[in-house]
Design a protein around this motif. Structure first.
Motif, short mmCIF file in Angstrom:
data_model
loop_
_atom_site.label_atom_id
_atom_site.label_comp_id
_atom_site.label_asym_id
_atom_site.label_seq_id
_atom_site.Cartn_x
_atom_site.Cartn_y
_atom_site.Cartn_z
N GLU A 199 61.13 39.41 23.93
CA GLU A 199 61.06 38.02 23.31
C GLU A 199 60.26 37.06 24.47
N GLY A 200 59.32 37.69 24.97
CA GLY A 200 58.62 36.78 25.77
C GLY A 200 59.26 36.89 27.27
N SER A 214 51.91 36.33 26.86
CA SER A 214 50.97 35.25 27.23
C SER A 214 49.60 35.56 26.48
N ASN A 260 54.63 38.56 22.07
CA ASN A 260 55.31 37.59 22.63
C ASN A 260 54.90 37.46 24.09
N LYS A 284 58.24 31.80 19.38
CA LYS A 284 58.09 33.01 19.73
C LYS A 284 58.63 34.09 18.21
N LYS A 285 58.08 35.25 18.30
CA LYS A 285 58.93 36.11 17.28
C LYS A 285 60.39 36.24 17.66
N GLU A 299 51.27 34.45 23.07
CA GLU A 299 52.25 33.23 22.99
C GLU A 299 51.36 31.81 23.30
#
Length: 224
Positions: free
Chosen positions: A48-49, A115, A113, A144-145, A138
């Motif tokens: 999730e990033g 960069s 997600n 984000k997803k 991103e």
């Protein structure tokens, strides 16, 4: 309908980045005198990033109020920019699948997600330039997803109907993204998560190898 495009997640789907992610976060935690993040924890902390990855790693280390978060984000970004390619490689069969899709004139897209710069560095260095039609990482102002906004933007840019697109990923985040956008999802078993997670999050298909994705596409063609 025939399949005209396949959208791929990056980590755990196209590329095995587990070693790099674990290594970069471990160096970040060690910078603050905290415990390393091993690969098994990394499997469940990512997806999730980068900020969520940092947050989960800090919480695991006892910083439940995330007092170190802002500084840790900066440290991780610096380390990741330097070491994000450590031991990264495509999963077995991925390069062959991408070649087959190109031969079938099927568009390919990456949606991650990570960069934008990180996605491009991974893809261009490990897989090659000009392989994918679009690369989405991103981006400012785009959630984000599993929020489906980015996938919906991709669908619009491709100009295809939703039933002409497959979305391929390895986590609950990916299956939720596909479900939210209304496209067919394929969950892969070579990535970071297990079959139960994919089934619980309503994967339309679950595959054990990349060549099975090609078989699904051929089934669509035969039925069209």
């Amino acid at each position: 309908m025939m399949i005209k495009a396949v959208v791929f997640d990056l980590d755990g789907t196209l590329l095995n980045t587990l070693e790099a992610l674990s290594y970069c976060m471990s160096l970040t935690m060690e910078h603050f005198g905290l415990k390393k993040i091993d690969k098994e924890h990394t499997r469940y902390f990512v997806g999730e990033g980068a900020r969520k990855f940092v947050d989960r790693s800090l919480i695991y280390n006892g910083d439940k109020e995330l007092k170190l978060a802002n500084e840790a984000y900066k440290v991780y970004d610096e380390i990741f920019a330097r070491d994000c390619l450590k031991d990264v490689k495509p999963y077995d069969g991925i390069m062959e699948l991408l070649s087959d899709l190109k031969n079938l004139d099927i568009k390919t897209v990456v949606l991650s997600n990570k960069s934008q710069s990180g996605v491009e560095k991974n893809i261009h260095t490990i897989i090659g330039e000009g392989v994918f039609d679009f690369i989405y990482g991103e981006r400012p102002g785009i959630p984000k997803k599993p929020d489906p906004t980015a996938l919906n933007l991709i669908i619009k840019e491709l100009g295809f109907s939703k039933d002409e697109i497959l979305y391929v990923g390895d986590t609950a985040t990916d299956m939720k993204t596909a479900l939210g956008a209304g496209v067919t999802s394929i969950g892969v078993l070579w990535g970071f998560r297990d079959e139960n997670e994919l089934r619980e999050n309503k994967a339309d298909y679950i595959v054990k190898s990349p060549c099975e994705i090609l078989e699904i596409i051929k089934e669509y063609k035969a039925l069209s």
